[in-house]
Design a protein around this motif. Structure first.
Motif, PDB file in Angstrom:
ATOM      1  N   ASP A   3     -22.334 -39.746   4.571  1.00  0.00           N
ATOM      2  CA  ASP A   3     -22.058 -38.841   3.667  1.00  0.00           C
ATOM      3  C   ASP A   3     -20.604 -38.377   3.704  1.00  0.00           C
ATOM      4  N   HIS A   4     -20.024 -37.937   5.134  1.00  0.00           N
ATOM      5  CA  HIS A   4     -18.693 -37.604   4.832  1.00  0.00           C
ATOM      6  C   HIS A   4     -17.702 -38.511   4.330  1.00  0.00           C
ATOM      7  N   THR A   5     -17.989 -40.056   4.873  1.00  0.00           N
ATOM      8  CA  THR A   5     -17.094 -41.088   3.784  1.00  0.00           C
ATOM      9  C   THR A   5     -17.324 -41.294   2.745  1.00  0.00           C
ATOM     10  N   VAL A   6     -18.699 -41.243   2.331  1.00  0.00           N
ATOM     11  CA  VAL A   6     -18.781 -41.355   0.819  1.00  0.00           C
ATOM     12  C   VAL A   6     -18.328 -40.180  -0.017  1.00  0.00           C
ATOM     13  N   SER A   7     -18.267 -39.057   0.518  1.00  0.00           N
ATOM     14  CA  SER A   7     -17.839 -37.853  -0.133  1.00  0.00           C
ATOM     15  C   SER A   7     -16.262 -37.858  -0.284  1.00  0.00           C
ATOM     16  N   ARG A   8     -15.600 -38.499   0.754  1.00  0.00           N
ATOM     17  CA  ARG A   8     -13.963 -38.737   0.566  1.00  0.00           C
ATOM     18  C   ARG A   8     -13.904 -39.753  -0.601  1.00  0.00           C
ATOM     19  N   VAL A   9     -14.589 -40.724  -0.660  1.00  0.00           N
ATOM     20  CA  VAL A   9     -14.582 -41.872  -2.057  1.00  0.00           C
ATOM     21  C   VAL A   9     -14.770 -41.032  -3.243  1.00  0.00           C
ATOM     22  N   VAL A  10     -15.693 -40.151  -3.363  1.00  0.00           N
ATOM     23  CA  VAL A  10     -16.028 -39.380  -4.531  1.00  0.00           C
ATOM     24  C   VAL A  10     -14.895 -38.359  -5.025  1.00  0.00           C
ATOM     25  N   ASP A  11     -14.053 -37.998  -3.840  1.00  0.00           N
ATOM     26  CA  ASP A  11     -12.814 -37.168  -3.977  1.00  0.00           C
ATOM     27  C   ASP A  11     -11.659 -37.995  -4.509  1.00  0.00           C
ATOM     28  N   LEU A  12     -11.544 -39.096  -4.410  1.00  0.00           N
ATOM     29  CA  LEU A  12     -10.735 -40.187  -4.700  1.00  0.00           C
ATOM     30  C   LEU A  12     -10.962 -40.336  -6.090  1.00  0.00           C
ATOM     31  N   LEU A  13     -12.296 -40.543  -6.532  1.00  0.00           N
ATOM     32  CA  LEU A  13     -12.492 -40.852  -7.779  1.00  0.00           C
ATOM     33  C   LEU A  13     -12.265 -39.656  -8.847  1.00  0.00           C
ATOM     34  N   GLY A  14     -11.780 -38.506  -8.318  1.00  0.00           N
ATOM     35  CA  GLY A  14     -11.539 -37.265  -8.933  1.00  0.00           C
ATOM     36  C   GLY A  14     -12.599 -36.461  -9.513  1.00  0.00           C
ATOM     37  N   LEU A  15     -13.942 -36.704  -9.179  1.00  0.00           N
ATOM     38  CA  LEU A  15     -14.852 -35.971  -9.350  1.00  0.00           C
ATOM     39  C   LEU A  15     -15.251 -34.835  -8.517  1.00  0.00           C
ATOM     40  N   ALA A  16     -15.523 -33.606  -8.944  1.00  0.00           N
ATOM     41  CA  ALA A  16     -16.005 -32.519  -8.484  1.00  0.00           C
ATOM     42  C   ALA A  16     -17.414 -32.529  -7.591  1.00  0.00           C
ATOM     43  N   GLN A  17     -17.322 -31.945  -6.394  1.00  0.00           N
ATOM     44  CA  GLN A  17     -18.476 -31.925  -5.588  1.00  0.00           C
ATOM     45  C   GLN A  17     -18.521 -30.494  -4.733  1.00  0.00           C
ATOM     46  N   SER A  18     -19.596 -30.081  -4.702  1.00  0.00           N
ATOM     47  CA  SER A  18     -19.777 -28.631  -3.906  1.00  0.00           C
ATOM     48  C   SER A  18     -20.208 -28.745  -2.629  1.00  0.00           C
ATOM     49  N   ASN A  19     -20.746 -30.025  -2.095  1.00  0.00           N
ATOM     50  CA  ASN A  19     -21.330 -29.748  -0.910  1.00  0.00           C
ATOM     51  C   ASN A  19     -20.592 -30.822   0.228  1.00  0.00           C
ATOM     52  N   SER A  20     -19.159 -31.246  -0.223  1.00  0.00           N
ATOM     53  CA  SER A  20     -18.568 -31.943   0.735  1.00  0.00           C
ATOM     54  C   SER A  20     -18.141 -30.980   1.916  1.00  0.00           C
ATOM     55  N   GLN A  21     -18.317 -31.576   3.188  1.00  0.00           N
ATOM     56  CA  GLN A  21     -17.536 -30.714   4.308  1.00  0.00           C
ATOM     57  C   GLN A  21     -16.092 -31.145   4.370  1.00  0.00           C
ATOM     58  N   ARG A  22     -15.206 -30.037   4.528  1.00  0.00           N
ATOM     59  CA  ARG A  22     -13.687 -30.316   4.514  1.00  0.00           C
ATOM     60  C   ARG A  22     -13.224 -29.672   5.821  1.00  0.00           C
ATOM     61  N   TRP A  23     -12.026 -30.208   6.170  1.00  0.00           N
ATOM     62  CA  TRP A  23     -11.495 -29.753   7.247  1.00  0.00           C
ATOM     63  C   TRP A  23     -11.071 -28.569   7.031  1.00  0.00           C
ATOM     64  N   ALA A  24     -11.080 -27.734   7.907  1.00  0.00           N
ATOM     65  CA  ALA A  24     -10.595 -25.996   7.688  1.00  0.00           C
ATOM     66  C   ALA A  24      -9.728 -25.825   8.852  1.00  0.00           C
ATOM     67  N   GLY A  25      -9.206 -26.726   9.652  1.00  0.00           N
ATOM     68  CA  GLY A  25      -8.287 -26.637  10.438  1.00  0.00           C
ATOM     69  C   GLY A  25      -8.830 -26.606  11.992  1.00  0.00           C
ATOM     70  N   LEU A  26      -8.116 -26.367  13.129  1.00  0.00           N
ATOM     71  CA  LEU A  26      -8.760 -26.358  14.345  1.00  0.00           C
ATOM     72  C   LEU A  26      -9.293 -25.092  14.685  1.00  0.00           C
ATOM     73  N   THR A  27     -10.593 -25.335  15.647  1.00  0.00           N
ATOM     74  CA  THR A  27     -11.645 -24.317  15.991  1.00  0.00           C
ATOM     75  C   THR A  27     -10.651 -23.442  17.042  1.00  0.00           C
ATOM     76  N   PRO A  28     -10.708 -22.191  17.079  1.00  0.00           N
ATOM     77  CA  PRO A  28      -9.822 -21.428  17.959  1.00  0.00           C
ATOM     78  C   PRO A  28     -10.296 -21.486  19.541  1.00  0.00           C
ATOM     79  N   PRO A  29      -9.608 -21.603  20.538  1.00  0.00           N
ATOM     80  CA  PRO A  29     -10.121 -21.852  21.660  1.00  0.00           C
ATOM     81  C   PRO A  29     -11.222 -20.687  22.336  1.00  0.00           C
TER      82      PRO A  29
END
Length: 199
Positions: A173-199
């Motif tokens: 799902d994560h990989t396919v969501s990246r492909v959907v992004d490249l197609l320029g299609l809006a999606q609401s359920n994609s998990q995105r990188w939000a930066g490193l988790t604080p230690p």
């Protein structure tokens, strides 16, 4: 519904499944696109692609065909997809075998998948190849370079682990969501990188 909304043409996306391992990627892409409003999918599958779908997934052929809005036989090189006059917004080959990659890289257009990909390149439209092979030999690398130089996007389905996936399905799902992004299609359920988790 307003008249403007009624007249909005759907986003047409071509999905091709070729004979590399990873048929789940193509099926999951079809499922995600089916659930998006205003997206119309056009599917073609190679003979080896159907064999892989049978080998890797417990899904009847009719169930896979039903995921697409329009289905084309791979040998129908006279289908709508074979013409630049067919308006579409992108094409994904998921997965893309090295044989299909080579045919696209050299403009062979010997079936509907490779002809449709050739159309995407000549019309300067988005073409994404989810190439599946390892290790890579020099021919593979040169073919990837050729497709990239022509404007295509080489997208190996490499899993990401920063989201701590709990299953193969989550990695897909994560990989396919990246492909959907490249197609320029809006999606609401994609998990995105939000930066490193604080230690």
């Amino acid at each position: 519904m307003s008249e403007a909304a009624v007249n909005v043409a759907p986003k047409r996306i071509v999905v091709a499944i070729s004979g590399a391992s990873g048929a789940f990627y193509g099926v999951r892409l079809l499922q995600m696109l089916r659930d998006m409003q205003g997206v119309q999918t056009h599917l073609t599958v190679s003979d080896a692609g159907w064999l892989n779908l049978q080998q890797e997934l417990d899904m009847p052929r009719a169930q896979i065909e039903a995921l697409a809005d329009v289905l084309y036989p791979v040998r129908d090189v006279g289908a709508a997809l074979a013409s630049g006059s067919f308006q579409c917004d992108g094409m994904v080959i998921a997965p893309c075998s090295m044989r299909t990659l080579a045919a696209v890289a050299h403009g062979l257009s010997d079936n509907l998948i490779t002809r449709a990909a050739d159309v995407m390149l000549k019309e300067r439209r988005r073409l994404i190849l989810m190439v599946r092979e390892t290790p890579l030999n020099l021919a593979h690398l040169r073919n990837m370079t050729s497709v990239t130089e022509m404007g295509g996007i080489i997208f190996p389905p490499v899993p990401a682990f920063y989201q701590k996936p709990q299953s193969i399905a989550e990695m897909v799902d994560h990989t396919v969501s990246r492909v959907v992004d490249l197609l320029g299609l809006a999606q609401s359920n994609s998990q995105r990188w939000a930066g490193l988790t604080p230690p």
